[in-house]
Design a protein around this motif. Sequence first.
Motif, PDB file in Angstrom:
ATOM      1  N   GLY A 107      13.870 -38.936  10.631  1.00 23.92           N
ATOM      2  CA  GLY A 107      13.077 -37.920  10.627  1.00 23.92           C
ATOM      3  C   GLY A 107      13.948 -36.689  10.528  1.00 23.92           C
ATOM      4  N   THR A 108      15.020 -36.623  10.327  1.00 26.44           N
ATOM      5  CA  THR A 108      15.794 -35.233  10.134  1.00 26.44           C
ATOM      6  C   THR A 108      16.671 -35.456   8.928  1.00 26.44           C
ATOM      7  OG1 THR A 108      17.837 -35.921  11.125  1.00 26.44           O
ATOM      8  CG2 THR A 108      16.051 -35.580  12.765  1.00 26.44           C
ATOM      9  N   ASP A 109      17.240 -34.043   8.715  1.00 23.11           N
ATOM     10  CA  ASP A 109      18.312 -34.037   7.322  1.00 23.11           C
ATOM     11  C   ASP A 109      19.828 -34.213   8.035  1.00 23.11           C
ATOM     12  OD1 ASP A 109      16.360 -33.949   5.442  1.00 23.11           O
ATOM     13  OD2 ASP A 109      15.962 -32.092   5.801  1.00 23.11           O
ATOM     14  N   THR A 110      19.802 -34.409   9.485  1.00 22.29           N
ATOM     15  CA  THR A 110      20.954 -34.477   9.806  1.00 22.29           C
ATOM     16  C   THR A 110      21.867 -35.648   9.908  1.00 22.29           C
ATOM     17  OG1 THR A 110      20.395 -33.230  11.710  1.00 22.29           O
ATOM     18  CG2 THR A 110      22.252 -34.355  12.337  1.00 22.29           C
ATOM     19  N   TRP A 111      23.140 -35.558   9.161  1.00 22.33           N
ATOM     20  CA  TRP A 111      23.917 -36.642   8.821  1.00 22.33           C
ATOM     21  C   TRP A 111      25.130 -36.969   9.892  1.00 22.33           C
ATOM     22  CZ3 TRP A 111      23.607 -40.952   5.452  1.00 22.33           C
ATOM     23  CH2 TRP A 111      22.494 -40.805   4.603  1.00 22.33           C
ATOM     24  N   SER A 112      25.679 -38.128  10.422  1.00 21.86           N
ATOM     25  CA  SER A 112      26.783 -38.253  11.147  1.00 21.86           C
ATOM     26  C   SER A 112      27.916 -38.008  10.543  1.00 21.86           C
ATOM     27  CB  SER A 112      26.658 -39.524  11.731  1.00 21.86           C
ATOM     28  OG  SER A 112      26.972 -40.568  10.917  1.00 21.86           O
ATOM     29  N   GLY A 113      29.197 -37.651  11.183  1.00 15.63           N
ATOM     30  CA  GLY A 113      30.301 -37.886  10.478  1.00 15.63           C
ATOM     31  C   GLY A 113      30.705 -39.401  10.149  1.00 15.63           C
ATOM     32  N   TRP A 114      31.715 -39.716   9.401  1.00 14.20           N
ATOM     33  CA  TRP A 114      32.202 -41.170   9.094  1.00 14.20           C
ATOM     34  C   TRP A 114      32.773 -41.587  10.463  1.00 14.20           C
ATOM     35  CZ3 TRP A 114      31.007 -43.370   4.736  1.00 14.20           C
ATOM     36  CH2 TRP A 114      30.792 -42.812   3.733  1.00 14.20           C
ATOM     37  N   GLN A 115      32.106 -42.946  10.612  1.00 16.71           N
ATOM     38  CA  GLN A 115      32.404 -43.736  11.700  1.00 16.71           C
ATOM     39  C   GLN A 115      33.061 -44.936  11.609  1.00 16.71           C
ATOM     40  OE1 GLN A 115      29.522 -43.321  15.180  1.00 16.71           O
ATOM     41  NE2 GLN A 115      28.280 -43.008  13.790  1.00 16.71           N
ATOM     42  N   ASP A 116      34.049 -45.509  12.018  1.00 15.88           N
ATOM     43  CA  ASP A 116      34.613 -46.902  11.612  1.00 15.88           C
ATOM     44  C   ASP A 116      34.088 -48.073  12.415  1.00 15.88           C
ATOM     45  OD1 ASP A 116      37.420 -46.215   9.990  1.00 15.88           O
ATOM     46  OD2 ASP A 116      37.701 -44.837  11.447  1.00 15.88           O
ATOM     47  N   LEU A 117      34.105 -48.906  11.569  1.00 15.04           N
ATOM     48  CA  LEU A 117      33.657 -50.505  12.067  1.00 15.04           C
ATOM     49  C   LEU A 117      34.879 -51.215  12.453  1.00 15.04           C
ATOM     50  CD1 LEU A 117      30.907 -49.305  10.933  1.00 15.04           C
ATOM     51  CD2 LEU A 117      30.571 -51.720  10.255  1.00 15.04           C
TER      52      LEU A 117
END
Length: 475
Positions: A107-117
């Motif tokens: 419900g937002t336009d907020t993206w996280s930074g890149w996260q490692d798996l």
Amino acid sequence: MRGLLASSIGVTCALALALALPLTSPAMAARPVSPAAVRPVTGAEALGGTQSLPLAPLASRDRTLAPVAEQGLPRRDVRHFSLVGVIWDDPDTVLHGRVQVRTRASGTDTWSGWQDLETHNDDAADPGTAERTSGRVHGATAPLWVGDSDGVEVRVRAEADHRAEDTARGSRTAATTAPLPTGLRLELVDPGESAPAPAGQEGAAGAPRRAVAPRSAPTAPPDEVLAEMDASAANADLADPGATEIPALDRQQTEQELFALRAGELTGQQRVKPYIGPRPRIVTRHGWGADEGLRERKFVYTKKVKAAFVHHTASGNGYSCTQAPSLIRGIYRYHVKSMGWRDIGYNFLVDKCGNIYEGRAGGVAKPVLGAHTLGFNSNSMGIAVLGSFGSKKPPAAVTKAVARLAAWKLGLHGVNPKGKTYLKSGGGNLYPKGKKVRLNVISGHRDGFATECPGWQLYRKLGSTRTTAARLQGR
């Protein structure tokens, strides 16, 4: 190893009325999604869902990489999910590379930074067992908890090996890369409706995004009802049917329970002075909202519990303790629907607030065969702490909970938490199949398999955990 198979347990009408199963609810969609790209959520997945998206080659800026050495998905709108992982066809193939995701909060336009798996997910059933050779098992990264999300982007890059060929001229050979595994797919897991929150957890800030009213047991599919009743009945000696938790006991009550459960197996010394820690409070599968229709119906047991392997789930620390049941439901679904296991792999799970949860079905007091330490699942149990503890120190509540659980469960089998034991390897990357290995009774995953699990910061606490568990047993 000789496993004992338990068929479905007989059930009664009273037990059926005690168990409540959730309503089927449609998947929520914030934005349109290509129908061909997403596996529909139907049948047993109606209480949650898994979107399985094939990865495709990406155009890389690194010209030394072959086109097939980087795969992924560009930014995409998807249905709601909270847990993410990547799987591939062959469980014996190692992914040599880096897997990164970024997600958009719902419900937002907020993206996280890149996260490692974490690419080296070394929890698995032993080689040659029915669970391992079922034909359904996939290779997989560890899952990552990202919270309620409806957008995703992923990239998988193979490792490059740059080697000097002519140092005099300063030139280098073209980079060589290990090929990426075949059949790479992104798994987006919706853990489904809420479960009762364990007592003593922090506030409601992490409450699930939607609530689903329960339905009565008679309206649920018959197999699902029977599976729910079997899972509950496996703990019938410890709790009432349909209980959301197995309550804690004091030392005297625990000793009385030990005599009732194992009277015919206790030695003379154990009858006089039983070394066992007080039983801790344990949230049942019903308590964390397990959809029993996902797993295989039968239970599989090993002979006894001689050792405990401590793990971390490598799923990140960005969850609140009120979200722990949702996180466990997500891991459960990922293990079964994405990785192809018969049930969740761990025997127990512990959240960062110190709450203990029943893992694989079959009864918390019984020697249930898990899929947690490849090569050493027989005659052991797996305790997984929810989170990542390579650089993050585990809270004191975590180490205390692990010690309490180990003191009780090992005490049921007369085992000293500070002792050593021998386990026969079922085959792995540290010990060949058939080798008898001397291990600490409380060991880390890395002691039986070459892995970073349970993370250095948790692993370094195992010495004090052994001491505390032994003290709780009265040693």
